[in-house]
Design a protein around this motif. Sequence first.
Motif, PDB file in Angstrom:
ATOM      1  N   GLY A  12       0.794  -1.229   0.000  1.00  0.00           N
ATOM      2  CA  GLY A  12       0.000   0.000   0.000  1.00  0.00           C
ATOM      3  C   GLY A  12       0.819   1.268   0.000  1.00  0.00           C
ATOM      4  O   GLY A  12       0.261   2.370   0.005  1.00  0.00           O
ATOM      5  N   LYS A  22       4.085   3.116  -2.157  1.00  0.00           N
ATOM      6  CA  LYS A  22       4.994   3.040  -3.297  1.00  0.00           C
ATOM      7  C   LYS A  22       5.852   4.296  -3.310  1.00  0.00           C
ATOM      8  O   LYS A  22       5.335   5.409  -3.379  1.00  0.00           O
ATOM      9  CB  LYS A  22       4.221   2.929  -4.607  1.00  0.00           C
ATOM     10  CG  LYS A  22       5.128   2.832  -5.831  1.00  0.00           C
ATOM     11  CD  LYS A  22       4.330   2.807  -7.127  1.00  0.00           C
ATOM     12  CE  LYS A  22       5.269   2.758  -8.334  1.00  0.00           C
ATOM     13  NZ  LYS A  22       4.511   2.820  -9.618  1.00  0.00           N
ATOM     14  N   ARG A  75       3.634   7.468  -2.451  1.00  0.00           N
ATOM     15  CA  ARG A  75       2.195   7.391  -2.663  1.00  0.00           C
ATOM     16  C   ARG A  75       1.623   6.338  -1.726  1.00  0.00           C
ATOM     17  O   ARG A  75       2.211   5.260  -1.553  1.00  0.00           O
ATOM     18  CB  ARG A  75       1.903   7.022  -4.112  1.00  0.00           C
ATOM     19  CG  ARG A  75       0.422   6.979  -4.464  1.00  0.00           C
ATOM     20  CD  ARG A  75       0.259   6.811  -5.970  1.00  0.00           C
ATOM     21  NE  ARG A  75      -1.137   6.674  -6.342  1.00  0.00           N
ATOM     22  CZ  ARG A  75      -1.550   6.640  -7.608  1.00  0.00           C
ATOM     23  NH1 ARG A  75      -0.665   6.729  -8.594  1.00  0.00           N
ATOM     24  NH2 ARG A  75      -2.838   6.534  -7.897  1.00  0.00           N
ATOM     25  N   HIS A  77      -1.824   4.067  -0.544  1.00  0.00           N
ATOM     26  CA  HIS A  77      -3.174   3.601  -0.861  1.00  0.00           C
ATOM     27  C   HIS A  77      -4.005   3.654   0.410  1.00  0.00           C
ATOM     28  O   HIS A  77      -3.630   3.071   1.436  1.00  0.00           O
ATOM     29  CB  HIS A  77      -3.145   2.174  -1.398  1.00  0.00           C
ATOM     30  CG  HIS A  77      -4.508   1.582  -1.559  1.00  0.00           C
ATOM     31  ND1 HIS A  77      -5.353   1.930  -2.593  1.00  0.00           N
ATOM     32  CD2 HIS A  77      -5.189   0.680  -0.788  1.00  0.00           C
ATOM     33  CE1 HIS A  77      -6.485   1.267  -2.471  1.00  0.00           C
ATOM     34  NE2 HIS A  77      -6.423   0.490  -1.389  1.00  0.00           N
ATOM     35  N   ASP A  81      -5.258  12.351   3.068  1.00  0.00           N
ATOM     36  CA  ASP A  81      -3.879  12.163   3.531  1.00  0.00           C
ATOM     37  C   ASP A  81      -3.577  13.004   4.771  1.00  0.00           C
ATOM     38  O   ASP A  81      -2.725  12.638   5.582  1.00  0.00           O
ATOM     39  CB  ASP A  81      -2.855  12.402   2.410  1.00  0.00           C
ATOM     40  CG  ASP A  81      -3.112  13.662   1.617  1.00  0.00           C
ATOM     41  OD1 ASP A  81      -3.914  14.508   2.060  1.00  0.00           O
ATOM     42  OD2 ASP A  81      -2.503  13.807   0.539  1.00  0.00           O
ATOM     43  N   THR A 136      -5.122  10.637  -5.852  1.00  0.00           N
ATOM     44  CA  THR A 136      -3.875  10.075  -5.329  1.00  0.00           C
ATOM     45  C   THR A 136      -3.565  10.734  -3.984  1.00  0.00           C
ATOM     46  O   THR A 136      -3.967  11.881  -3.725  1.00  0.00           O
ATOM     47  CB  THR A 136      -2.686  10.293  -6.282  1.00  0.00           C
ATOM     48  OG1 THR A 136      -2.378  11.707  -6.351  1.00  0.00           O
ATOM     49  CG2 THR A 136      -3.007   9.781  -7.680  1.00  0.00           C
ATOM     50  N   TYR A 137      -2.848  10.001  -3.143  1.00  0.00           N
ATOM     51  CA  TYR A 137      -2.520  10.490  -1.808  1.00  0.00           C
ATOM     52  C   TYR A 137      -1.055  10.187  -1.506  1.00  0.00           C
ATOM     53  O   TYR A 137      -0.529   9.140  -1.888  1.00  0.00           O
ATOM     54  CB  TYR A 137      -3.428   9.821  -0.761  1.00  0.00           C
ATOM     55  CG  TYR A 137      -4.886   9.981  -1.096  1.00  0.00           C
ATOM     56  CD1 TYR A 137      -5.525  11.209  -0.965  1.00  0.00           C
ATOM     57  CD2 TYR A 137      -5.618   8.903  -1.589  1.00  0.00           C
ATOM     58  CE1 TYR A 137      -6.856  11.371  -1.298  1.00  0.00           C
ATOM     59  CE2 TYR A 137      -6.960   9.043  -1.923  1.00  0.00           C
ATOM     60  CZ  TYR A 137      -7.578  10.288  -1.781  1.00  0.00           C
ATOM     61  OH  TYR A 137      -8.893  10.438  -2.132  1.00  0.00           O
ATOM     62  N   THR A 191      -4.584   0.306   7.626  1.00  0.00           N
ATOM     63  CA  THR A 191      -5.257  -0.391   6.527  1.00  0.00           C
ATOM     64  C   THR A 191      -6.222  -1.453   7.050  1.00  0.00           C
ATOM     65  O   THR A 191      -7.367  -1.570   6.573  1.00  0.00           O
ATOM     66  CB  THR A 191      -4.211  -1.036   5.609  1.00  0.00           C
ATOM     67  OG1 THR A 191      -3.343  -0.016   5.078  1.00  0.00           O
ATOM     68  CG2 THR A 191      -4.881  -1.749   4.449  1.00  0.00           C
TER      69      THR A 191
END
Length: 444
Positions: free
Chosen positions: A329, A331, A344, A346, A384, A411-412, A440
């Motif tokens: 989650g 990257k 980034r 998720h 975020d 995107t976050y 998560t």
Amino acid sequence: MGQKPITFFRQVLALCSYPDLLEDSKFPEDAKSRARRILQACGGGSLGAYSTSQGIEIIRQDVARYIERRDGGIPCDPDNIYLSIGASDAIVTMLKLLVSGEGMSRTGVMISIPQYPLYSAALAELGAVQISYYLEEDNCWSLDINELRRALQEAKKHCSPRALCIINPGNPTGQVQSRQCIEDVIRFAATENLFLMSDEVYQDNVYADGCKFHSFKKVLFEMGPEYSEKVELASFHSTSKCYMGECGFRGGYMEVVNLDPEVKVQLTKLVSVRLCPPVPGQALLDVVVNPPQPDEPSYDTFIKERTETLATLAEKANMTQEILNQVPGIKCNPVQGAMYSFPRIHLPPKAILEAKVESACTQFNLISVLFMDISKGEKGQSPDMFYCMKLLEETGICLVPGSGFGQRDGTYHFRMTILPSKEKLKIVLAKIKEFHQHFTDQYS
């Protein structure tokens, strides 16, 4: 963050601040000779006196010689050097000079997204139009000329684009622009008659194999008279970054190229409003651009400290991306340069929904307030920001949400510095990894 200052720099500043130490045998002769030379150029032989608004002349001469060495002998006129209160002061000054007009004629300034919030904040304060162009995350945050064209053509419908800002190496994204990319940007600026602003404060912070810092001025002049005699350029550097890290002294400079003489007169008037840059910061800048030479007693220690600092930063840059990329989650692109990673993240749909409905009255810490995007006027938090606040509350670790820098919709990200010691950084990364997995699971 525990980074040790460069011994030679602090010795010269101590001598300049308290000249009686010039009689102390503990200080090396090259530090004393630098201090005497700087003090002789100061009013009354003291750092406490005002300097000229553009900065002390011999320091501007030393900056010009430094630029010539860096750029392989391309001439630099000291009269084109403006010393400043860090790089930020010079950037804002140049934006003030460029911004004018009303309505459709109002100045538009192109800035990268993600961007360092100084630019968007300054443009908002000046009433200029922000023209956003997006860096390509899937290609190591590279700059795509087609994206510049898209942003420019869209902006021409409602403003008068006049300037293009580049941060190289990048903040917050840590990318290092290739020479080919810089050439493409210069051609684009020449075709569109845009003033180039090149923020190069991380020019010594290049870590990735195959990457190299190229100054915009050097590339501009190597492209020949078609560009070197036409494109207007201001480039910026600072004592706050690189291996120096002397943020509090507020030392920096700006070099201007191809500025119209009448405009330059107005620039000089504009900088005179703030009287002069801090003289201790000017003194620090002088030893940064005029460090110990091989035949001087402080050389070996200086090279050792400089090399170790940059090597440690490179090691931490690599460690950061490696560990973050192990977390499902998250990257993280390679940290090619500068001092930050911008991974980034998720976020589960449930977390995104909760963030949007949560009251804006959530207690923000100072850093979060400074970096939050106040232009949207949203009732809730960006997802975020929600993530970073949860991290802060549960671990005590403060990251800056990507929404504070700008990012593509949907995107976050977060920005994280690589400055802590290796031991602390390992702990921080382990806690982020543990938190992300827990977060998560909680919102899945």
